[in-house]
Write a protein that holds these residues in place. Structure first.
Motif, mmCIF file in Angstrom:
data_model
loop_
_atom_site.group_PDB
_atom_site.id
_atom_site.type_symbol
_atom_site.label_atom_id
_atom_site.label_comp_id
_atom_site.label_asym_id
_atom_site.label_seq_id
_atom_site.Cartn_x
_atom_site.Cartn_y
_atom_site.Cartn_z
ATOM 1 N N UNK A 50 0.820 -1.210 0.000
ATOM 2 C CA UNK A 50 0.000 0.000 0.000
ATOM 3 C C UNK A 50 0.854 1.260 0.000
ATOM 4 N N UNK A 51 1.944 1.243 0.771
ATOM 5 C CA UNK A 51 2.747 2.450 0.956
ATOM 6 C C UNK A 51 3.622 2.765 -0.253
ATOM 7 N N UNK A 105 14.497 0.862 5.378
ATOM 8 C CA UNK A 105 13.487 1.522 6.196
ATOM 9 C C UNK A 105 13.171 2.929 5.737
ATOM 10 N N UNK A 106 14.138 3.577 5.078
ATOM 11 C CA UNK A 106 13.941 4.948 4.595
ATOM 12 C C UNK A 106 13.406 5.009 3.166
ATOM 13 N N UNK A 107 13.165 3.858 2.539
ATOM 14 C CA UNK A 107 12.767 3.811 1.123
ATOM 15 C C UNK A 107 11.458 4.562 0.881
ATOM 16 N N UNK A 108 11.429 5.289 -0.226
ATOM 17 C CA UNK A 108 10.235 6.008 -0.638
ATOM 18 C C UNK A 108 9.663 5.472 -1.950
ATOM 19 N N UNK A 112 13.758 1.311 -4.554
ATOM 20 C CA UNK A 112 14.708 1.565 -3.480
ATOM 21 C C UNK A 112 14.672 0.451 -2.434
ATOM 22 N N UNK A 113 13.479 -0.012 -2.107
ATOM 23 C CA UNK A 113 13.362 -1.099 -1.139
ATOM 24 C C UNK A 113 13.970 -2.386 -1.691
#
Length: 558
Positions: A50-51, A105-108, A112-113
């Motif tokens: 979702x994010x 954890x900082x991925x947008x 990136x993740x």
């Protein structure tokens, strides 16, 4: 004077035991962090989707990106520790894992993740085999090392269940990003404590087998990808067939490269020892069963039994406890009977537990149908991991300990990935067949909203969807049980218990003239020494990188 000299001995011994305990705590903590990361993200996948906007198909790569790089680079990670020094390589792997976790954890964005998860796999591939080989050089053979392997094996086997529990807690109470952020403080503590409690191992000069590392890594990645794609697009898909063909070619090239290399990343002579080769084959099969059990039961308890993420994690906690108890008991009893009985019985118990799970249906309950088989399976797996770990690294020279442990870890990860892909393919076939059976009833009884939902998602909603899922899960467990039976057959007909194996487990010298004694060893048996070639290894030749026992014997007691 005499009394003052006598009193420090118990204190020194207690101090050594304390340092050994702390060293084991550091090593086991790293292994737990690396292993549980395979499953800790599973609970967080819906929130990640979702994010970050993942599609359903691409979401699976959040898990696969880690598993593929982790399993594919384990052999290189073990070799790095042999050549550069295991403690410094261990710290580097831990810090790389921490850095990648922070980035994840900082991925947008989704890419990136995925990049961070791949980098996590690289760090884990460096730290994990080095952690196992540190046990072989930090703890002497015999009861001390048996206990250390028991703790390590229990952590390795139970990490998957602990990851599910931790993931459920972090997602439900905080945010999905914390399944990655949690690694940062833990990893930094491990890196800080390592040089204080773990001595540096001897460095063995050599070169890195880059060609072997690349061909093995890419070959295994393509093989795993081929199975994953087959589960989604079928066995006749062009890209599936191309992946399999390329994997076969690359792995064949890898074998040829290793046969001709003076310092191979994977010393093929290790496989000449039937016990070691059998241990690798068993780990391949049992890891497939283990990954499948957690994956499909996670789907079942959440989708059919309607467990929340936290409750689903708690449901797997008894498995971790049973694995830990079984591993501890096995490590205590191994010196008396040797590893073979535990290998055979453990694999059969795993098969019984998986066979029991094939009876699961939509009317099953957790206490009535899930808990019992999980406990039987877990007890068998605890017996297996201790026995397999000891057998795979027993009698290996210190300069090859990293490679031996790397192969063992690689077979676990690759076996889990390949096996899970096969089980997912079985699941998909059975589910599609059951969906055809359920569809007429669905068309007659479904509401307009349910019909629209099925058209949008391509899946039948409950209760028809529960029947479809349960049918697929039950079929997958049939194949998983076959994997466990195959491991039992290998243990029964391949594994042998030799006098020198029992002597090492009991902390004694290898008997004179015992089968498998290396050249030049019979005249100099050393209790607790592990610096000798594998039992069935050929004598070193002029171009062999292994030490000549008569002229280049490694220092004793490593």
């Amino acid at each position: 004077m005499t009394g003052s000299r006598a009193t420090p001995t118990p204190t020194a011994t207690a101090h050594d035991r304390h340092r050994s305990g702390l060293a084991l705590l550091v090593i086991a903590s790293c292994q737990l962090m690396v292993v549980l990361d395979v499953t800790i993200v599973n609970i967080a996948l819906p929130d990640m989707q979702k994010d970050l906007g993942f599609s359903t198909e691409s979401l699976s790569w959040v898990v696969n990106a880690y598993t593929l790089t982790f399993g594919g680079l384990l052999l290189l990670g073990g070799r790095l520790g042999d050549i550069l020094g295991r403690r410094r390589v261990f710290i580097f792997g831990v810090l790389l894992f921490v850095f990648a976790s922070l980035l994840g954890g900082l991925s947008q964005e989704s890419w990136q993740l995925l990049a961070a998860r791949s980098l996590q796999g690289v760090g884990g591939a460096i730290a994990s085999p080095t952690a196992l080989s540190l046990i072989t050089t930090t703890f002497r053979e015999g009861p001390e090392r048996n206990r250390a392997f028991g703790v390590f094996a229990g952590v390795s086997a139970g990490g998957s269940a602990i990851g599910l529990l931790a993931g459920g807690m972090l997602v439900e109470w905080l945010d999905w990003r914390w399944v990655l952020f949690v690694n940062v403080p833990i990893g930094l503590l491990i890196a800080f404590a390592t040089p204080r409690f773990i001595p540096e191992s001897e460095r063995h000069p050599g070169h890195f087998d880059i060609t072997g590392a690349l061909t093995s890594t890419v070959g295994m990645v393509l093989l795993v990808y081929g199975f994953i794609r087959a589960s989604e697009d079928g066995w006749t898909d062009g890209l599936t067939l191309a992946s399999f063909a390329a994997a076969v070619v690359l792995l064949a090239v890898f074998i040829m490269v290793e046969r001709g290399s003076k310092q191979p990343i994977t010393p093929l002579w290790m496989f000449r020892d039937r016990n070691r080769a059998g241990s690798y084959a068993m780990m391949l099969s049992l890891a497939a069963a283990l990954f499948g059990m957690f994956f499909f039961l996670t789907l079942f308890v959440q989708d059919v039994l309607d467990f929340s993420p936290l409750r689903a994690g708690l449901a797997f906690l008894p498995v971790s406890a049973v694995i830990a108890v079984s591993a501890g008991l096995t490590s205590q009893l191994l010196p008396r009977w040797g590893p073979k009985p535990f290998m055979v019985v453990g694999a059969l118990l795993a098969a019984v537990g998986l066979g029991w799970l094939t009876l699961t249906d939509v009317h099953s309950s957790y206490l009535g149908s899930i808990l019992g088989p999980m406990l039987v399976f877990g007890f068998g797996m605890g017996m297996q991991f201790v026995s397999l770990t000891l057998m795979a690294v027993s009698g290996v020279a210190p300069k090859e300990a990293g490679a031996a442990s790397g192969i063992l870890n690689a077979t676990q990860q690759v076996g889990g990935s390949l096996g899970l892909s096969i089980l997912v393919t079985t699941f998909g076939t059975a589910s599609r067949n059951e969906a055809k059976v359920q569809e007429p009833s669905f068309r007659e009884e479904a509401t307009r909203a349910q019909l629209e939902e099925a058209g949008r998602t391509g899946q039948l909603p409950p209760p028809w969807g529960d029947e479809v899922l349960t049918s697929g899960v039950s079929s997958a467990f049939v194949v998983a049980a076959c994997f466990a039976v195959l491991a039992a057959l290998v243990a029964l007909f391949v594994i042998q218990v030799r006098p020198d194996d029992l002597a090492r487990l009991q902390g004694g010298a290898t008997p004179l003239g015992a089968e498998g004694a290396g050249a030049g060893e019979a005249d100099e048996p050393t209790p607790g020494a592990d610096a000798r070639p594998a039992p069935d290894a050929p004598p070193p030749g002029p171009d062999d990188p292994r030490p000549d026992p008569d002229t280049d014997r490694p220092a004793k007691g490593l």
